[in-house]
Motif scaffolding. Structure first.
Motif, short mmCIF file in Angstrom:
data_model
loop_
_atom_site.label_atom_id
_atom_site.label_comp_id
_atom_site.label_asym_id
_atom_site.label_seq_id
_atom_site.Cartn_x
_atom_site.Cartn_y
_atom_site.Cartn_z
N GLU A 170 0.84 -1.20 0.00
CA GLU A 170 0.00 0.00 0.00
C GLU A 170 0.87 1.25 0.00
O GLU A 170 1.82 1.36 0.76
CB GLU A 170 -0.90 0.02 1.24
CG GLU A 170 -1.91 -1.09 1.29
CD GLU A 170 -1.35 -2.36 1.92
OE1 GLU A 170 -0.18 -2.35 2.33
OE2 GLU A 170 -2.08 -3.36 1.98
N ASP A 171 0.53 2.18 -0.85
CA ASP A 171 1.29 3.42 -0.95
C ASP A 171 0.33 4.54 -1.32
O ASP A 171 0.19 4.91 -2.48
CB ASP A 171 2.41 3.26 -1.99
CG ASP A 171 3.24 4.51 -2.13
OD1 ASP A 171 3.18 5.38 -1.23
OD2 ASP A 171 3.94 4.65 -3.14
N GLY A 172 -0.31 5.09 -0.31
CA GLY A 172 -1.37 6.06 -0.52
C GLY A 172 -0.95 7.27 -1.33
O GLY A 172 -1.69 7.75 -2.19
N ASP A 173 0.25 7.77 -1.09
CA ASP A 173 0.67 8.99 -1.79
C ASP A 173 1.54 8.69 -3.00
O ASP A 173 2.02 9.60 -3.66
CB ASP A 173 1.37 9.94 -0.84
CG ASP A 173 2.60 9.30 -0.19
OD1 ASP A 173 2.86 8.12 -0.47
OD2 ASP A 173 3.28 9.97 0.58
N GLN A 174 1.73 7.39 -3.27
CA GLN A 174 2.46 6.96 -4.46
C GLN A 174 3.82 7.60 -4.62
O GLN A 174 4.22 7.97 -5.72
CB GLN A 174 1.61 7.21 -5.71
CG GLN A 174 0.27 6.50 -5.61
CD GLN A 174 -0.50 6.53 -6.91
OE1 GLN A 174 -0.42 7.50 -7.64
NE2 GLN A 174 -1.24 5.48 -7.20
N ASP A 175 4.55 7.75 -3.51
CA ASP A 175 5.90 8.25 -3.63
C ASP A 175 6.91 7.11 -3.61
O ASP A 175 8.09 7.31 -3.42
CB ASP A 175 6.20 9.26 -2.51
CG ASP A 175 6.15 8.61 -1.12
OD1 ASP A 175 5.80 7.42 -1.03
OD2 ASP A 175 6.47 9.30 -0.15
N LEU A 176 6.39 5.90 -3.79
CA LEU A 176 7.19 4.68 -3.86
C LEU A 176 7.72 4.22 -2.50
O LEU A 176 8.50 3.30 -2.42
CB LEU A 176 8.35 4.82 -4.86
CG LEU A 176 7.91 5.21 -6.28
CD1 LEU A 176 9.12 5.27 -7.19
CD2 LEU A 176 6.88 4.23 -6.82
N LEU A 177 7.29 4.87 -1.44
CA LEU A 177 7.57 4.39 -0.09
C LEU A 177 6.28 3.86 0.48
O LEU A 177 5.27 4.55 0.49
CB LEU A 177 8.06 5.55 0.79
CG LEU A 177 9.55 5.88 0.79
CD1 LEU A 177 9.82 7.15 1.57
CD2 LEU A 177 10.36 4.73 1.35
N GLY A 178 6.30 2.61 0.95
CA GLY A 178 5.08 2.00 1.48
C GLY A 178 4.53 2.78 2.66
O GLY A 178 5.27 3.35 3.44
N ASP A 179 3.20 2.78 2.78
CA ASP A 179 2.55 3.50 3.88
C ASP A 179 3.14 3.15 5.24
O ASP A 179 3.33 4.01 6.09
CB ASP A 179 1.04 3.18 3.91
CG ASP A 179 0.31 3.82 2.75
OD1 ASP A 179 0.89 4.70 2.10
OD2 ASP A 179 -0.85 3.43 2.53
N VAL A 180 3.41 1.85 5.45
CA VAL A 180 3.86 1.41 6.77
C VAL A 180 5.22 1.97 7.17
O VAL A 180 5.56 1.99 8.34
CB VAL A 180 3.90 -0.14 6.87
CG1 VAL A 180 2.50 -0.69 7.00
CG2 VAL A 180 4.63 -0.73 5.70
N CYS A 181 6.01 2.42 6.21
CA CYS A 181 7.32 2.96 6.58
C CYS A 181 7.53 4.34 5.98
O CYS A 181 8.63 4.87 5.96
CB CYS A 181 8.44 2.02 6.16
SG CYS A 181 8.58 1.81 4.39
N ASP A 182 6.46 4.95 5.49
CA ASP A 182 6.56 6.26 4.87
C ASP A 182 6.43 7.33 5.96
O ASP A 182 5.39 7.47 6.58
CB ASP A 182 5.43 6.41 3.85
CG ASP A 182 5.67 7.60 2.93
OD1 ASP A 182 6.49 8.47 3.29
OD2 ASP A 182 5.04 7.65 1.88
N SER A 183 7.51 8.06 6.18
CA SER A 183 7.48 9.04 7.27
C SER A 183 6.70 10.28 6.87
O SER A 183 6.29 11.07 7.70
CB SER A 183 8.91 9.43 7.67
OG SER A 183 9.60 9.91 6.53
CA LIG Z 1 4.12 6.52 0.28
#
Ligand SMILES: [Ca+2]
Ligand SMILES: [Ca+2]
Ligand SMILES: [Ca+2]
Ligand SMILES: [Ca+2]
Length: 74
Positions: free
Chosen positions: A32-45
């Motif tokens: 899952e990557d809500g903001d699609q910055d290629l960092l997964g939601d679970v570890c996206d700061s």
């Molecule tokens: Ca993200």
């Protein structure tokens, strides 16, 4: 079971190889990557679930797009 994607290295063992895992250290098979910055939601700061350009950490309404951050109340 077979690890998907390019690499057999899979640090978090969520079956997505580190190279294509958007969160190599955290199990997130759904990627899952809500903001699609290629960092997964679970570890996206600086996740931005509603995509209004204001990071969740400072968004006064993280689930509603309100880029101006106006607090109109309900
Ligand atoms: Ca993200
Ligand atoms: Ca992985
Ligand atoms: Ca992962
Ligand atoms: Ca937001």
């Amino acid at each position: 079971m077979k690890v998907q994607c390019c690499s057999r290295e899979d640090g978090d063992q969520d079956l997505l190889g580190d190279v294509c895992d958007n969160c190599p250290q955290v199990v997130n098979p759904g990627q899952e990557d809500g903001d699609q910055d290629l960092l997964g939601d679970v570890c996206d700061s600086n996740a931005d679930l509603d995509g209004d350009g204001v990071d969740d950490s400072v968004d006064n309404c993280p689930s509603v797009a309100n880029s101006n951050q106006l607090d109109v109340g309900w």
